[in-house]
Design an enzyme around this catalytic site. Sequence first.
Site, mmCIF file in Angstrom:
data_model
loop_
_atom_site.group_PDB
_atom_site.id
_atom_site.type_symbol
_atom_site.label_atom_id
_atom_site.label_comp_id
_atom_site.label_asym_id
_atom_site.label_seq_id
_atom_site.Cartn_x
_atom_site.Cartn_y
_atom_site.Cartn_z
ATOM 1 N N GLU A 1 0.831 -1.217 0.000
ATOM 2 C CA GLU A 1 0.000 0.000 0.000
ATOM 3 C C GLU A 1 0.860 1.259 0.000
ATOM 4 O OE1 GLU A 1 -2.688 -0.559 3.283
ATOM 5 O OE2 GLU A 1 -3.554 -2.355 2.379
ATOM 6 N N HIS B 1 -6.465 -4.096 -2.860
ATOM 7 C CA HIS B 1 -6.899 -4.529 -1.537
ATOM 8 C C HIS B 1 -8.354 -4.097 -1.365
ATOM 9 C CE1 HIS B 1 -2.466 -4.479 0.054
ATOM 10 N NE2 HIS B 1 -2.653 -5.276 -0.983
ATOM 11 N N TRP C 1 -6.783 -11.697 4.177
ATOM 12 C CA TRP C 1 -6.106 -11.186 5.371
ATOM 13 C C TRP C 1 -6.887 -11.629 6.587
ATOM 14 C CZ3 TRP C 1 -1.543 -8.554 5.651
ATOM 15 C CH2 TRP C 1 -1.171 -8.123 6.932
#
Length: 449
Positions: free
Chosen positions: A157, A223, A281
């Site tokens: 990120e 994501h 995740w």
Amino acid sequence: MLATAAGALLAVTAAVLTAPHAAQAAEASNAFHVSGGRLLDANDNDFVLRGVNHAHAWYTAKTPQALKDIKALGANSARVVLSTGDQWTKNDTADVATIVEQCKASRLVCVLEAHDTTGYGEAGAAVPLSRAVDYWKGIKSAVEGQEKYIILNLGNEPYGNTGYENWASGTTDAIKSMRAAGFKHTIMVDAPNWGQDWSFTMRDNAAGVFAADPDKNTVFSIHMYGVYDTAAEVQAYLNRFVSQKLPIVVGEFGDAHSDGNPDEDAIMATAQQLGIGYLGWSWSGNGSGVEYLDMATGFDAGQLTTWGQRFLNGANGIRETAREASVYGSGGSGGDGGDGGAESGTCQVTYKLSDWGSSFNADVTIRNTGTTAVKGWQLQFRFPGDQKINSAWNAKVSQEGSTVKATNESWTESIPAGGSASFGLNGSSTSANSTPSAFALNGASCTTR
């Protein structure tokens, strides 16, 4: 997602691999590479990531068992969090080399990611992608020569919600620097906006970034958290990459989040429909209010959470959709474990059912309709009901839930081109019995007869 202080995790990446790009494929004869917008392994077989994120940087002692457990639960890959040393304790060359060997021992493809870039421009302690490049150069000896087992996720990120306009130039510069340093790996690049790309900066600039990679071996990672809380949003984003023939992966996602509740069912269903990868995740160890993202309580594979059960055992989940990379001998040719494997469309399965109500026999024939011999095979399928296997012959057969895996015996190991191998099984059932609808030989789909 923004990473929390040492010892506490925060949720980040879901990886989805997709579509093709018309640019020339990477010329990698012994490595993962992109061709026609798809991720291929070193045997030139299509590979779809189906894995779990693991926060090694904060839980180094947990990694060996975590990787074993992630594999045992059906995953074909793991995304492993590393630190460059800028925000957390550095994972040095020796440590990374050990992780690579542990991944290989567990027959997992590992996506290694540098986490200290998380939220650069907005998070005060975050570092730019150039620092991640410095890190990869410093530990190069640990990953060089391992290109067919690992993928390098350049930086997690790498831009927050400030300065994200620089994503394209910063990412391009980093990729070129990696190539100039001699890295031949597939490079995965994360989206800006804490990985979620609500500004569509990665979406709208991905083609240019891919074209700028001298090796044409870049995969994009989105994501999906609160920004993707409807099926329409998930489908629109992923289909945009597929329609442009650009490789995309969902590097992180969960079943809930503080910024909104992502539609995990749509994420997994769309990824399966499009044939793109995803990485959930995360295994365990989340803190600072996002403990609900743990798949296993206290790193215990015997205590899966509701999210873990959904992700690993639910519809379009890991156990149902993951296929082991052929570099581990589970398919393809030229790999590490077999003289030949099956390619999609080169096998046909006949499943002859003899049902007596509470018990049944099944005679299964695998026909090699390809032009090369298959040596060493595993046939995978799912029972459509509550069938349970009691015994088998001419193959070693195991069952986990409804998933069945049949592996050759020494005397049924080879299936010559145009030839066949057969095995049988006996089982019991308390409900209506029927024939499985889909079969995969060494990870490749077979037709049925």
